[in-house]
Scaffold this active site. Sequence first.
Site, short mmCIF file in Angstrom:
data_model
loop_
_atom_site.label_atom_id
_atom_site.label_comp_id
_atom_site.label_asym_id
_atom_site.label_seq_id
_atom_site.Cartn_x
_atom_site.Cartn_y
_atom_site.Cartn_z
N ALA A 118 -9.82 18.38 -4.17
CA ALA A 118 -10.24 18.46 -5.49
C ALA A 118 -9.01 18.73 -6.35
CB ALA A 118 -11.29 19.34 -5.79
N PHE B 35 0.77 -1.29 -0.17
CA PHE B 35 0.01 -0.10 0.04
C PHE B 35 0.83 1.06 -0.07
CE2 PHE B 35 -2.29 -3.44 2.32
CZ PHE B 35 -3.55 -3.49 1.25
N LYS C 198 2.39 13.63 -9.24
CA LYS C 198 2.19 14.17 -7.67
C LYS C 198 3.57 14.82 -7.13
CE LYS C 198 2.69 10.47 -4.74
NZ LYS C 198 2.16 9.33 -3.82
N CYS D 181 -0.54 3.36 -10.67
CA CYS D 181 -1.20 2.23 -9.94
C CYS D 181 -2.75 2.69 -10.10
CB CYS D 181 -0.75 2.48 -8.45
SG CYS D 181 0.87 1.97 -8.34
C1 UGA Z 1 -1.44 4.88 -4.60
C2 UGA Z 1 -2.13 4.61 -3.14
O1 UGA Z 1 -2.17 5.68 -2.37
C3 UGA Z 1 -1.08 3.60 -2.51
O2 UGA Z 1 -1.98 3.24 -1.19
C4 UGA Z 1 -0.97 2.24 -3.36
O3 UGA Z 1 -0.12 1.39 -2.66
C5 UGA Z 1 -0.59 2.81 -4.75
O4 UGA Z 1 -1.36 3.85 -5.36
C6 UGA Z 1 -0.32 1.62 -5.41
O5 UGA Z 1 -1.08 0.85 -5.80
O6 UGA Z 1 1.08 1.07 -5.51
P1 UGA Z 1 0.41 6.71 -5.31
O7 UGA Z 1 0.02 6.26 -6.69
O8 UGA Z 1 1.77 6.60 -5.16
O9 UGA Z 1 -0.32 5.55 -4.46
O10 UGA Z 1 -0.26 8.06 -5.00
P2 UGA Z 1 -1.35 8.74 -4.29
O11 UGA Z 1 -0.85 9.55 -3.20
O12 UGA Z 1 -2.46 7.86 -4.10
O13 UGA Z 1 -1.87 9.97 -5.55
C7 UGA Z 1 -2.42 9.31 -6.63
C8 UGA Z 1 -3.26 10.51 -7.40
O14 UGA Z 1 -4.25 10.90 -6.96
C9 UGA Z 1 -2.12 11.83 -7.75
O15 UGA Z 1 -2.25 12.08 -8.90
C10 UGA Z 1 -2.60 12.81 -6.82
O16 UGA Z 1 -2.73 14.05 -7.16
C11 UGA Z 1 -4.41 12.51 -6.63
N1 UGA Z 1 -5.01 12.80 -5.41
C12 UGA Z 1 -4.88 12.23 -4.33
C13 UGA Z 1 -6.03 13.83 -5.62
O17 UGA Z 1 -6.41 14.19 -6.80
N2 UGA Z 1 -7.00 14.17 -4.66
C14 UGA Z 1 -6.47 13.61 -3.25
O18 UGA Z 1 -7.39 14.15 -2.35
C15 UGA Z 1 -5.59 12.82 -3.28
#
Ligand code: UGA
Length: 427
Positions: free
Chosen positions: A249, A149, A317, A257
């Site tokens: 948002a 995760f 991100k 992922c």
């Molecule tokens: C995600 C999950 O958070 C991890 O728990 C999981 O292990 C991982 O995928 C995986 O499957 O390997 P990650 O892709 O590194 O991790 O990044 P996140 O921090 O989850 O962000 C993903 C995307 O969602 C980014 O583009 C971020 O900008 C966006 N996001 C996130 C939003 O637009 N709003 C939010 O409130 C949160």
Amino acid sequence: MNISIFGAGYVGLVTGACFAELGHEVVLRDVLEDRIAVLDEGRMPIFEPGLEELVERNRKRMSFTLDVAEAIEGAEFLFIAVGTPPTYSGDADLSAVWTVIDELPRDLDVERPIVVMKSTVPVGTGASVRAALDARGLASVGYVSNPEFLAEGTAIAGFMRPDRIVVGAFEETDGDRVASLYAGLDAPIVRTSVPSAEMVKLASNAFLTTRVSFINEIANVCELVGADVTDVATGVGLDHRLGPHFLRAGLGWGGSCFGKDVSALKQLAGNSGYHFQLLSAVIEVNELQKRRVVAKLQRRLGSLRGKKVALLGLAFKPGTDDMREAPSLVLAGRLLAEGADVTAWDPVADGRVLLHGVEIAGSALDALAGADAAVLVTEWPELRELDWSQAASRMRNRLVVDGRNMLDAAELRKLGFQYEGIGRQVE
Ligand code: UGA
């Protein structure tokens, strides 16, 4: 314990370095010669904060190899951390997983080694691997699903201080052994069947993306009815049943992922005879969300032909150089198609390979020189701290579309900018 990890990508490397930190002996095996050569030289093939130092500190307990036999020798745990990218059909491509399984020799020198699945795989993969091992006379090899995760940029903290550790096993004692690898970490260990562990991972990513697509739709409605989504998210998130996370948002979720896992779950459901309607909407909302910025720019600038648009941030991100499925890619493509001149800057990600036709600038201020609009795509702290009064004097037209609601709108307006966020009121 002796741990071998197949796949020295982001998950394998972070997992390996963290296990070494916990005192285990770790061998990382990859098929990519360059990657192993770089690691042997003490450099990192990926950007992950703190990883280089962690590997350096644990160097004596870590080794890297291209050789399967060397990786397997003496290994009590055979972790699979290879990529499972989407296929054309949207299902997960498990060929790298099967290559590892097929490479396992008949005669292993350890009494009951355990294959531990870290890669994200469809539900049912464990059962197929179990059957394949049995068919090859490897019934004495255990199998455990132990999904990861980790989030990029915060992966080491994610390993060392996890919310939970999920262990799904066919044999109770195999599960006990895998759970014991994490001794010393303060986290609940969720023991399940193999299919349930596989589903926990897919359901977690599906739920996280659902939350983001949900708040993005709320944001889009906020724009129409005079509400501010950042205040709404604060008010919603304080309900302990809902929680504050993943309610930011913006331009939509990206990364290697989320897209593939949500698609894989949707296809898995479909292949099993269930139409997962909600996930289809979650995906569609995200596709559209990345494009809404183009309409925002057009409302302000009219036709974008010949207009110069600066994209600030390219990584999906902050805290990573990863541009896979990044909203910046779709946005750049759409803007170029509308005839805009696109410049871009990112503190870490190198856009030159993926962004054809986009001029990559050496600094944010350089990207903004002569621009008609700035679009904040990735919420890098550097952009909050940017000297926006200098930016104002460099730009041809003072327009900022803040795709991550990160900047101080009042401050920018004072500097003469037109400011527009996502789900916030426009002046
Ligand atoms: C995600 C999950 O958070 C991890 O728990 C999981 O292990 C991982 O995928 C995986 O499957 O390997 P990650 O892709 O590194 O991790 O990044 P996140 O921090 O989850 O962000 C993903 C995307 O969602 C980014 O583009 C971020 O900008 C966006 N996001 C996130 C939003 O637009 N709003 C939010 O409130 C949160």
